[in-house]
Design an enzyme around this catalytic site. Sequence first.
Site, short mmCIF file in Angstrom:
data_model
loop_
_atom_site.label_atom_id
_atom_site.label_comp_id
_atom_site.label_asym_id
_atom_site.label_seq_id
_atom_site.Cartn_x
_atom_site.Cartn_y
_atom_site.Cartn_z
N TYR A 1 -5.38 6.18 -0.94
CA TYR A 1 -4.36 6.56 -1.92
C TYR A 1 -4.71 7.86 -2.63
O TYR A 1 -3.84 8.58 -3.09
CB TYR A 1 -4.21 5.47 -2.98
CG TYR A 1 -3.27 4.35 -2.62
CD1 TYR A 1 -3.52 3.52 -1.53
CD2 TYR A 1 -2.13 4.11 -3.37
CE1 TYR A 1 -2.67 2.49 -1.21
CE2 TYR A 1 -1.27 3.07 -3.06
CZ TYR A 1 -1.54 2.26 -1.99
OH TYR A 1 -0.70 1.24 -1.68
N LYS B 1 -12.84 -3.40 7.12
CA LYS B 1 -12.60 -3.21 8.56
C LYS B 1 -13.84 -2.52 9.10
O LYS B 1 -13.78 -1.42 9.67
CB LYS B 1 -11.31 -2.40 8.77
CG LYS B 1 -10.83 -2.31 10.21
CD LYS B 1 -10.25 -3.59 10.75
CE LYS B 1 -9.99 -3.45 12.24
NZ LYS B 1 -9.50 -4.70 12.89
N ASP C 1 -7.74 -7.85 9.18
CA ASP C 1 -6.74 -8.49 10.05
C ASP C 1 -6.94 -10.00 10.06
O ASP C 1 -5.98 -10.78 9.97
CB ASP C 1 -6.78 -7.90 11.48
CG ASP C 1 -8.17 -7.79 12.06
OD1 ASP C 1 -9.17 -7.98 11.33
OD2 ASP C 1 -8.28 -7.50 13.27
N ASP D 1 -3.38 -3.70 -1.52
CA ASP D 1 -1.93 -3.54 -1.66
C ASP D 1 -1.23 -4.50 -0.71
O ASP D 1 -0.33 -5.25 -1.09
CB ASP D 1 -1.54 -2.09 -1.35
CG ASP D 1 -0.05 -1.87 -1.43
OD1 ASP D 1 0.56 -2.34 -2.40
OD2 ASP D 1 0.52 -1.24 -0.50
N ASP E 1 0.66 -8.55 -1.52
CA ASP E 1 2.06 -8.91 -1.24
C ASP E 1 2.11 -10.19 -0.41
O ASP E 1 2.93 -11.08 -0.64
CB ASP E 1 2.78 -7.79 -0.45
CG ASP E 1 3.49 -6.79 -1.38
OD1 ASP E 1 2.97 -6.54 -2.48
OD2 ASP E 1 4.55 -6.26 -0.99
C1 IPM Z 1 1.80 -1.78 -5.87
C2 IPM Z 1 2.84 -0.87 -5.32
C3 IPM Z 1 2.36 0.57 -5.44
C4 IPM Z 1 1.08 0.70 -4.64
C5 IPM Z 1 3.40 1.62 -5.00
C6 IPM Z 1 4.70 1.48 -5.73
C7 IPM Z 1 2.86 3.02 -5.12
O1 IPM Z 1 3.14 -1.22 -4.00
O2 IPM Z 1 1.47 -1.64 -7.07
O3 IPM Z 1 1.32 -2.64 -5.14
O4 IPM Z 1 1.12 0.88 -3.42
O5 IPM Z 1 0.02 0.63 -5.25
MG MG Z 2 2.19 -2.98 -3.34
#
Ligand code: IPM
Ligand code: MG
Length: 352
Positions: free
Chosen positions: A143, A188, A220, A244, A248
Amino acid sequence: MADYKITLLKGDGIGPEIVNQAVKVLNKAAEKFGFTVEYDEALLGGCAIDATGVPLPEETVAKCKASDSVLLGAVGGPKWDNQPGSNRPEAGLLGIRGALGLFANLRPSVIFGPLKSASPIKDEIIGDDMDIMIVRELTGGIYFGQRGREDDAAWDTEKYSVAEVERIARVAFDLAMKRNKKLTSVDKANVLESSRLWRQTVIEVSKDYPEVELNHMYVDNCAMQLVRNPKQFDVIVTSNIFGDILSDEASMIAGSIGMLASASLSGGKLGLYEPIHGSAPDIAGKGIANPLATILSVAMMLRYSLAQPEAAEAIEAAVAKVLENNRTPDIYEEGMNKVTCEQMGDLVCAQL
Ligand code: IPM
Ligand code: MG
């Protein structure tokens, strides 16, 4: 002067709606637990681009630095998709994380009893007390590494220093010590040199935490294990991009991405608290967004930055209770009251 000064970064899309509900709940908690809060607002993301031309105005950084904590809604939306990468709303979010030195991102994935049936994972796999804490490194890795374009090619760089890995590993080990003393470091290392350094460094740090059971997992495999047997995890520590993605995935195990809170910490008292979901432009302004992830982020703020753990627990308990009968559309089930964003905020306040 109030006990705490909080900067609100409402952001874009559903951001303002969900932050307004969370502020209501924080005010209720303040009243109940006897402390006072003062708010300031600042611009971040698309709304900042519209007002000032840039996603992270200097004034926003200054206001955040002068506060005890920051509460963020969400940023981004199709309106700003044509901005160059360095001027997108998301660049503002990365910018504020960097500017405030928020290197440790805590993303708990907890299943609320009444929501078990909202999870796409079978009951017997989730169990009754799934509680995973993902610790994501937030100010390094791909990032923040060098990126560029040349002719018809483009690149991004994943780079970590020992010091960066060490400090995030310590946060994760410290958390593991307060929980079930189990830490999974995700990398990884079979392919990436940066992951080999990551793993080596985590092993070094582990020597200071002999009570914590440490294991290593390739990312993975971890993605697979999270749906195969989520109960095996206690604390997970990983890099910016892996965290990240895995957070999710973990959020969905818990039923809805609309439920998960996060804390971004700097090592000092100042923290930034935000739901892990995005700005959901498709439902913005309709009053149907789920404010619970933001409300639960307020609970994390009370716990990690404001030293009000009882207030944090009270909010979490109120959310669990309200969920027994009330749902926003994203987590709606037959037989429940379908409520709006604002009604959900009111219900949590009333329960408190
Ligand atoms: C998160 C989001 C952010 C990230 C985006 C919006 C830049 O997905 O906070 O998880 O990737 O960190
Ligand atoms: Mg995210």
